[in-house]
Design a protein around this motif. Structure first.
Motif, PDB file in Angstrom:
ATOM      1  N   ASN B  76       0.807  -1.224   0.000  1.00  0.00           N
ATOM      2  CA  ASN B  76       0.000   0.000   0.000  1.00  0.00           C
ATOM      3  C   ASN B  76       0.835   1.265   0.000  1.00  0.00           C
ATOM      4  OD1 ASN B  76      -2.534  -1.223  -0.041  1.00  0.00           O
ATOM      5  ND2 ASN B  76      -2.482  -1.572   2.167  1.00  0.00           N
ATOM      6  N   LYS B  77       1.909   1.259  -0.761  1.00  0.00           N
ATOM      7  CA  LYS B  77       2.793   2.424  -0.826  1.00  0.00           C
ATOM      8  C   LYS B  77       2.996   2.824  -2.291  1.00  0.00           C
ATOM      9  CE  LYS B  77       3.226   2.049   3.572  1.00  0.00           C
ATOM     10  NZ  LYS B  77       4.329   1.418   4.285  1.00  0.00           N
ATOM     11  N   LEU B  78       3.651   3.974  -2.472  1.00  0.00           N
ATOM     12  CA  LEU B  78       4.002   4.434  -3.813  1.00  0.00           C
ATOM     13  C   LEU B  78       5.030   3.487  -4.425  1.00  0.00           C
ATOM     14  CD1 LEU B  78       3.579   7.210  -5.462  1.00  0.00           C
ATOM     15  CD2 LEU B  78       5.893   7.715  -4.676  1.00  0.00           C
ATOM     16  N   MET B  79       4.874   3.159  -5.716  1.00  0.00           N
ATOM     17  CA  MET B  79       5.907   2.369  -6.385  1.00  0.00           C
ATOM     18  C   MET B  79       5.874   2.649  -7.884  1.00  0.00           C
ATOM     19  SD  MET B  79       4.434  -1.518  -6.644  1.00  0.00           S
ATOM     20  CE  MET B  79       3.241  -1.938  -7.928  1.00  0.00           C
ATOM     21  N   ALA B  80       7.030   2.438  -8.538  1.00  0.00           N
ATOM     22  CA  ALA B  80       7.088   2.577  -9.995  1.00  0.00           C
ATOM     23  C   ALA B  80       8.392   2.004 -10.531  1.00  0.00           C
ATOM     24  CB  ALA B  80       6.966   4.034 -10.411  1.00  0.00           C
ATOM     25  N   VAL B  81       8.306   1.493 -11.763  1.00  0.00           N
ATOM     26  CA  VAL B  81       9.505   1.193 -12.559  1.00  0.00           C
ATOM     27  C   VAL B  81       9.665   2.375 -13.508  1.00  0.00           C
ATOM     28  CG1 VAL B  81      10.464  -0.278 -14.376  1.00  0.00           C
ATOM     29  CG2 VAL B  81       9.229  -1.298 -12.457  1.00  0.00           C
ATOM     30  N   ILE B  82      10.878   2.867 -13.635  1.00  0.00           N
ATOM     31  CA  ILE B  82      11.130   3.964 -14.578  1.00  0.00           C
ATOM     32  C   ILE B  82      11.986   3.442 -15.722  1.00  0.00           C
ATOM     33  CG2 ILE B  82      12.123   6.273 -14.846  1.00  0.00           C
ATOM     34  CD1 ILE B  82      11.286   6.816 -11.958  1.00  0.00           C
ATOM     35  N   ASP B  83      11.597   3.823 -16.954  1.00  0.00           N
ATOM     36  CA  ASP B  83      12.216   3.283 -18.162  1.00  0.00           C
ATOM     37  C   ASP B  83      12.970   4.376 -18.910  1.00  0.00           C
ATOM     38  OD1 ASP B  83      12.911   2.115 -20.539  1.00  0.00           O
ATOM     39  OD2 ASP B  83      10.880   1.798 -21.257  1.00  0.00           O
ATOM     40  N   LEU B  84      14.130   4.737 -18.388  1.00  0.00           N
ATOM     41  CA  LEU B  84      14.988   5.710 -19.075  1.00  0.00           C
ATOM     42  C   LEU B  84      16.405   5.158 -19.178  1.00  0.00           C
ATOM     43  CD1 LEU B  84      13.655   8.973 -17.426  1.00  0.00           C
ATOM     44  CD2 LEU B  84      13.519   8.395 -19.843  1.00  0.00           C
ATOM     45  N   ALA B  85      16.507   3.832 -19.259  1.00  0.00           N
ATOM     46  CA  ALA B  85      17.812   3.171 -19.296  1.00  0.00           C
ATOM     47  C   ALA B  85      18.691   3.749 -18.182  1.00  0.00           C
ATOM     48  CB  ALA B  85      18.438   3.298 -20.682  1.00  0.00           C
ATOM     49  N   GLY B  86      19.965   3.995 -18.456  1.00  0.00           N
ATOM     50  CA  GLY B  86      20.876   4.427 -17.392  1.00  0.00           C
ATOM     51  C   GLY B  86      20.465   5.715 -16.698  1.00  0.00           C
ATOM     52  N   ALA B  87      19.782   6.609 -17.418  1.00  0.00           N
ATOM     53  CA  ALA B  87      19.375   7.878 -16.804  1.00  0.00           C
ATOM     54  C   ALA B  87      18.293   7.694 -15.759  1.00  0.00           C
ATOM     55  CB  ALA B  87      18.902   8.862 -17.870  1.00  0.00           C
ATOM     56  N   THR B  88      17.740   6.487 -15.679  1.00  0.00           N
ATOM     57  CA  THR B  88      16.759   6.192 -14.639  1.00  0.00           C
ATOM     58  C   THR B  88      17.329   6.504 -13.261  1.00  0.00           C
ATOM     59  OG1 THR B  88      15.839   4.421 -15.993  1.00  0.00           O
ATOM     60  CG2 THR B  88      15.309   4.378 -13.654  1.00  0.00           C
ATOM     61  N   ILE B  89      18.632   6.280 -13.094  1.00  0.00           N
ATOM     62  CA  ILE B  89      19.242   6.439 -11.772  1.00  0.00           C
ATOM     63  C   ILE B  89      19.052   7.867 -11.260  1.00  0.00           C
ATOM     64  CG2 ILE B  89      21.415   6.277 -10.492  1.00  0.00           C
ATOM     65  CD1 ILE B  89      20.215   3.569 -11.678  1.00  0.00           C
ATOM     66  N   GLY B  90      19.459   8.845 -12.064  1.00  0.00           N
ATOM     67  CA  GLY B  90      19.322  10.241 -11.642  1.00  0.00           C
ATOM     68  C   GLY B  90      17.875  10.676 -11.544  1.00  0.00           C
ATOM     69  N   THR B  91      17.037  10.187 -12.455  1.00  0.00           N
ATOM     70  CA  THR B  91      15.643  10.625 -12.442  1.00  0.00           C
ATOM     71  C   THR B  91      14.890  10.052 -11.252  1.00  0.00           C
ATOM     72  OG1 THR B  91      15.014   8.846 -13.944  1.00  0.00           O
ATOM     73  CG2 THR B  91      15.496  10.959 -14.931  1.00  0.00           C
ATOM     74  N   MET B  92      15.251   8.852 -10.803  1.00  0.00           N
ATOM     75  CA  MET B  92      14.551   8.277  -9.646  1.00  0.00           C
ATOM     76  C   MET B  92      14.673   9.195  -8.438  1.00  0.00           C
ATOM     77  SD  MET B  92      14.920   4.121  -9.626  1.00  0.00           S
ATOM     78  CE  MET B  92      16.691   4.027  -9.597  1.00  0.00           C
ATOM     79  N   VAL B  93      15.853   9.744  -8.213  1.00  0.00           N
ATOM     80  CA  VAL B  93      16.054  10.636  -7.064  1.00  0.00           C
ATOM     81  C   VAL B  93      15.194  11.892  -7.229  1.00  0.00           C
ATOM     82  CG1 VAL B  93      17.752  12.055  -5.850  1.00  0.00           C
ATOM     83  CG2 VAL B  93      18.342   9.726  -6.580  1.00  0.00           C
ATOM     84  N   GLN B  94      15.104  12.387  -8.480  1.00  0.00           N
ATOM     85  CA  GLN B  94      14.288  13.578  -8.733  1.00  0.00           C
ATOM     86  C   GLN B  94      12.805  13.298  -8.476  1.00  0.00           C
ATOM     87  OE1 GLN B  94      15.325  15.198 -12.622  1.00  0.00           O
ATOM     88  NE2 GLN B  94      17.463  14.573 -12.352  1.00  0.00           N
ATOM     89  N   TYR B  95      12.327  12.153  -8.997  1.00  0.00           N
ATOM     90  CA  TYR B  95      10.910  11.818  -8.798  1.00  0.00           C
ATOM     91  C   TYR B  95      10.616  11.485  -7.335  1.00  0.00           C
ATOM     92  CZ  TYR B  95      10.507  11.896 -13.871  1.00  0.00           C
ATOM     93  OH  TYR B  95      10.522  12.295 -15.181  1.00  0.00           O
ATOM     94  N   ALA B  96      11.609  10.943  -6.641  1.00  0.00           N
ATOM     95  CA  ALA B  96      11.424  10.677  -5.210  1.00  0.00           C
ATOM     96  C   ALA B  96      11.186  11.996  -4.478  1.00  0.00           C
ATOM     97  CB  ALA B  96      12.653   9.961  -4.646  1.00  0.00           C
ATOM     98  N   ALA B  97      12.030  13.000  -4.756  1.00  0.00           N
ATOM     99  CA  ALA B  97      11.883  14.308  -4.095  1.00  0.00           C
ATOM    100  C   ALA B  97      10.543  14.939  -4.459  1.00  0.00           C
ATOM    101  CB  ALA B  97      13.034  15.222  -4.502  1.00  0.00           C
ATOM    102  N   MET B  98      10.166  14.846  -5.741  1.00  0.00           N
ATOM    103  CA  MET B  98       8.881  15.427  -6.163  1.00  0.00           C
ATOM    104  C   MET B  98       7.710  14.721  -5.476  1.00  0.00           C
ATOM    105  SD  MET B  98       9.392  15.892 -10.249  1.00  0.00           S
ATOM    106  CE  MET B  98      11.044  16.143 -10.874  1.00  0.00           C
TER     107      MET B  98
END
Lengths: 138, 377
Positions: B76-98
C-alpha cells in the motif's frame, strides 16, 4: 541461394512498405504531401507538420557518410564469419540519415563525408538490404 | 511553487557484492541493496513509503516494482519502474523528491539490481531488429559511432580516450569493492583488442552482477538520522530520445541542457564542483559529458582529460571509485553511492579533500537519455 543465417529485418505495420520496396531494389521513403519533408523511419504522420498525407517517394540513392564504425567483435556465429565489417550512418541527398553497411571499399579508405550510393543485397526471397558503396564504383 | 533545491536529501546508500556474483536473482540484488541502504540510514521497512526501481537491463516481467515491494514486505505504498535506461538512476532521485514534496510519500528508496553475468541471458545477447540486419548489435557500436564523429570534428584521439580509462582504473585500485583493481597503462589501453573501432576493449565498461540503492527523504527528517545528510541542490533531465542515426548531433548530448538546468537550480557553476561522478559506459561518454556540462569548451574534452586533471589530486577528480569502466558496469547507481560517500568523507585513501559539492550524471540508450544531480554535504 543457400539459406541466409544472419538476422533479418523485422517489418512493422509502419515499416513494411519500406522493406517491400527494398525487395524490388527501390529505395523509397515517405514524403509529406503538404510540406515536402522526407521522413525516416516510417511513421503515420509527418513529424514536422503533422500531416497524415504522404507518398512513398523514390530516393536518389546517393549520399555521404555521416559516421562509421568497424565491428571486430562478433555478436554471434553469423557475424564471426564476416568480421571485420563496416556499419555507417549515411546521410541521403534528400536529407534523412539511415543505418547501413559500407561495402566494396577497403575499411581503411572509409571516411566521414565520403560520397556513396545504394547497392541492394538480396539476402532472402523476402528481403534485400540497402547497403552503400563508394559513388561511381562498379 | 518554490525551488525544491536543498529541500531533499540522500540519507542512506548501500550495495551488494559487485562483479560475478552467482546465486542471486535480479529481485534479490534489489532487496539486498535496499536492505543495506536502510541500515546505512538507520531506517526500517516501516519507514519506507515509496519504492522506485530501474528495470533490470537483462530482462524483466511487468509489475517488477510490485514483486520488489512484496519481497521487501512493503504494501500500500508508492511504487514505480522507470524506463529511461541508465538515466533512470538520476531521475529516480528527482521523482522521489517530487513525490515527497507532493505529499505522496515521506521516505523513498531508489534501487537497481541485475545479474547479467550469472542470470538468464537477456538483452545483452539479443540479436533481432532492422539494425541487427546490418550487424549493428551490442552497446558499444552506437557510442563508437558518436566517438568517431567527435574525432573527425575536433581531432580527439584514442590516446585521449585511453587517459580516461587509465585514470578511473587508478581510482578503482583504491576501492576494495571494485570489480577491476589492477592498474592499467595507456599502452595497455592501446594494445587491448578492438571491440568496435574506434573503441578498444578498455574503452568499454564492465558487465556486472550486483545491486545498489539510495534512500531519499526530506531535509528536516534527514537531520534526525544516522548519517550526515547529502542534500540535492539541483537536478536536470534532457532526453535526445531519437535513434542514433536520426539524432541532430552526435557530439552534443542531453548533458548540455540537463546540466544547465541542474547548475541553474543549484545556483552554482562548474568551477564550484569538487568532484564529478560521470556516467562512463564508454570512455567517450565521460568525455562528451564533461564538455556538455561546461567543465571545458566543446571539442576540448580530449586535452581536458589528460595529464591527471580528472585524477584524484587533479583539478576535477572524476569517478573516484572507478566508475562503470572499473568499479561496476551496473548502470550508474554506484556513481551516486560514491558521490554521497565522498561528501560524507567516508572514502579513506581515495577521499577528495574537503569535498563539499559533487555532480553525478546518468545517461542511457545510446546517449538517448540524460539526468543530472548536483549534491552538497
Amino acid at each position: 541461394m543457400t539459406e541466409y543465417a544472419g538476422p533479418l529485418p523485422t517489418p512493422t505495420i509502419d515499416t513494411a512498405p519500406f522493406w517491400e520496396h527494398c525487395r524490388k531494389h527501390e529505395l523509397r521513403m515517405q514524403k509529406c504531401l503538404d510540406c515536402g519533408h522526407v521522413r525516416y523511419p516510417a511513421s503515420v504522420i509527418c513529424p514536422k507538420c503533422y500531416s497524415e498525407n504522404s507518398e512513398w517517394a523514390s530516393m536518389s540513392g546517393k549520399g555521404t557518410i555521416y559516421s562509421w564504425v568497424v565491428f571486430h567483435q562478433a555478436y554471434g556465429a553469423f557475424f564471426a564469419g564476416i568480421v571485420p565489417y563496416a556499419v555507417a550512418i549515411v546521410e541521403l541527398a534528400e536529407g534523412p540519415r539511415m543505418l547501413t553497411n559500407i561495402i566494396a571499399c577497403p575499411l581503411d579508405e572509409i571516411d566521414i563525408g565520403m560520397p556513396v550510393e545504394v547497392a541492394f543485397e538480396d539476402i532472402t526471397a523476402e528481403f534485400a538490404l540497402p547497403k552503400f558503396r563508394p559513388l561511381g564504383k562498379p | 511553487m518554490g525551488s525544491l533545491g536543498d529541500k531533499y536529501a540522500i540519507v542512506g546508500v548501500g550495495h551488494t557484492k559487485l562483479g560475478k556474483v552467482p546465486g542471486v536473482s535480479s529481485i534479490g540484488f534489489n532487496v539486498l541493496a535496499i536492505k543495506a541502504a536502510l541500515e546505512d540510514a538507520g531506517l526500517t521497512r516501516e519507514d519506507v513509503d515509496g519504492v522506485l526501481v530501474k528495470y533490470p537491463t537483462s530482462g524483466f516481467s511487468s509489475l517488477f516494482s510490485g514483486k520488489l515491494c512484496q519481497a521487501l514486505g512493503i504494501t500500500n505504498k508508492l511504487m514505480a519502474v522507470i524506463d529511461l535506461a541508465g538515466a533512470t538512476i538520476g531521475t529516480m532521485v528527482q521523482y522521489a523528491a517530487m513525490a515527497i514534496d507532493a505529499g505522496l510519500a515521506t521516505t523513498v528508496v531508489c534501487s537497481y539490481g541485475d545479474n547479467p553475468l550469472t542470470g538468464p541471458p537477456g538483452t545483452y545477447g539479443r540479436v533481432n531488429s532492422d539494425d541487427a540486419a546490418f550487424g549493428f548489435v551490442g552497446a558499444p557500436a552506437g557510442y563508437a559511432m558518436a566517438a568517431r564523429r567527435h574525432m573527425k570534428e575536433y581531432g580527439t584521439t584514442s590516446e585521449q580516450l585511453g587517459a580516461i580509462a587509465v585514470a578511473f582504473r587508478k581510482h578503482a585500485s583504491m576501492n576494495r569493492n571494485a570489480q577491476m583493481q589492477k592498474p592499467i597503462t595507456l599502452e595497455d589501453h592501446q594494445r587491448s583488442r578492438w571491440v568496435v573501432e574506434p573503441f578498444h576493449l578498455l574503452d568499454c565498461c564492465l558487465v556486472s552482477d550486483g545491486g545498489a540503492a539510495v534512500v531519499v527523504t526530506s531535509a528536516e527528517r534527514a537531520k534526525t538520522l544516522n548519517k550526515k545528510p547529502v542534500y540535492v541542490m539541483g537536478w536536470g533531465q534532457a532526453h535526445p530520445a531519437w535513434d542514433i542515426a536520426q539524432r541532430e548531433s552526435l557530439t552534443v548530448t542531453g548533458a548540455k541542457r540537463s546540466g544547465e538546468m541542474a547548475f541553474k537550480m543549484a545556483g552554482v557553476s562548474p568551477k564550484d564542483i569538487d568532484l564529478a561522478e560521470i556516467y562512463d559506459c564508454f570512455t567517450y561518454t565521460a568525455l562528451v559529458t564533461l564538455e556538455d556540462y561546461g567543465f571545458c569548451k566543446k571539442g576540448e574534452g580530449g586535452s581536458f582529460v589528460q595529464n591527471g586533471r580528472i585524477e584524484l589530486g587533479g583539478e576535477l577528480p572524476c569517478n573516484t571509485a572507478g566508475g562503470l569502466l572499473s568499479e561496476s558496469g551496473m548502470p550508474g547507481m554506484l556513481l551516486l553511492v560514491e558521490a554521497v560517500r565522498q561528501l560524507r568523507g567516508e572514502c579513506g585513501p581515495r577521499q577528495v579533500n574537503n569535498a563539499e559539492i559533487a555532480i553525478a550524471s546518468s545517461q542511457g540508450g545510446i546517449l538517448t537519455t540524460h539526468a543530472t544531480l548536483i549534491l552538497r554535504r
